[in-house]
Scaffold this motif. Structure first.
Motif, mmCIF file in Angstrom:
data_model
loop_
_atom_site.group_PDB
_atom_site.id
_atom_site.type_symbol
_atom_site.label_atom_id
_atom_site.label_comp_id
_atom_site.label_asym_id
_atom_site.label_seq_id
_atom_site.Cartn_x
_atom_site.Cartn_y
_atom_site.Cartn_z
ATOM 1 N N SER A 70 0.666 -1.338 -0.033
ATOM 2 C CA SER A 70 -0.243 -0.218 -0.090
ATOM 3 C C SER A 70 0.915 1.162 0.130
ATOM 4 N N PHE A 71 1.939 1.262 0.588
ATOM 5 C CA PHE A 71 2.644 2.182 0.665
ATOM 6 C C PHE A 71 4.228 2.241 -0.101
ATOM 7 N N ASP A 72 4.439 1.337 -0.993
ATOM 8 C CA ASP A 72 5.543 1.298 -1.815
ATOM 9 C C ASP A 72 6.518 1.264 -1.118
ATOM 10 N N MET A 73 6.572 0.351 0.140
ATOM 11 C CA MET A 73 8.097 0.160 0.880
ATOM 12 C C MET A 73 8.811 -0.888 0.279
ATOM 13 N N ALA A 74 10.059 -0.929 0.460
ATOM 14 C CA ALA A 74 11.066 -1.906 0.461
ATOM 15 C C ALA A 74 10.721 -2.768 1.614
ATOM 16 N N PRO A 75 10.735 -4.288 1.719
ATOM 17 C CA PRO A 75 10.667 -4.922 2.801
ATOM 18 C C PRO A 75 11.777 -4.362 3.987
ATOM 19 N N LEU A 76 12.867 -4.229 3.979
ATOM 20 C CA LEU A 76 13.531 -3.830 4.865
ATOM 21 C C LEU A 76 13.289 -2.496 5.432
ATOM 22 N N GLU A 77 12.641 -1.615 4.597
ATOM 23 C CA GLU A 77 12.152 -0.095 4.938
ATOM 24 C C GLU A 77 10.788 -0.522 5.793
ATOM 25 N N ALA A 78 10.002 -1.295 5.454
ATOM 26 C CA ALA A 78 8.864 -1.603 6.077
ATOM 27 C C ALA A 78 9.061 -2.213 7.453
ATOM 28 N N LEU A 79 10.038 -3.156 7.401
ATOM 29 C CA LEU A 79 10.452 -3.720 8.885
ATOM 30 C C LEU A 79 10.998 -2.599 9.890
#
Length: 155
Positions: A70-79
């Motif tokens: 939904s927010f176009d974050m990369a996995p590392l960024e999301a975590l």
């Protein structure tokens, strides 16, 4: 998985060091999720509840997958966003509201030597002082990184 392995994901020296330090400071279960993502390449399936003060006791579900999709974050960024939300749930709530209404990336400009030549000497000196301060901060982070880069993500 070691912290130096995280650094391999980034090209710029500053980004390598800052991300490794951010991961080092993350909660253990977040580091485990990062480790699993790096090992398998699978999207993280992690969910947390946060209850910002301004929401009158209502909690908010944050999932790595919703941040990624939904927010176009990369996995590392999301975590790492989720780790930040645990530490500052009100800040996370505001950041998500901002992302929901304004999905553009911030404007950045790389300052080149050629651009600096045409700038007022006082302004150039101020810019050089700012760069020197940033370099000091980076050196301090680099010291921390050199101490942790051989450690495992979680004990």
């Amino acid at each position: 998985m070691k912290y130096e392995d995280i650094a391999k994901l980034f090209k710029k020296r500053e980004a390598k060091i800052k991300m490794a330090v951010r991961v080092y400071q993350a909660k253990p279960f977040i580091r485990e999720a990062i480790d699993k993502w790096l090992e398998t390449g699978d999207e993280p399936c992690l969910e947390i509840y946060v209850a910002p003060q301004g929401t009158q006791g209502k909690s908010m579900l944050l999932s790595a997958q919703s941040l990624i999709h939904s927010f176009d974050m990369a996995p590392l960024e999301a975590l790492l966003f989720m780790d930040g939300a645990i530490r500052d749930d009100a800040g996370a709530y505001e950041a998500l509201n901002h992302l929901a209404y304004c999905r553009t990336k911030p404007f950045t400009l790389e300052v080149t030597e050629e651009m600096l030549r045409g700038v007022d000497p006082e302004l150039r000196e101020e810019y050089e002082n700012m760069r020197a301060e940033e370099e000091k901060k980076l050196k301090k982070l680099e010291q921390i990184y050199n101490e942790i880069k051989e450690e495992d993500l979680y004990d």
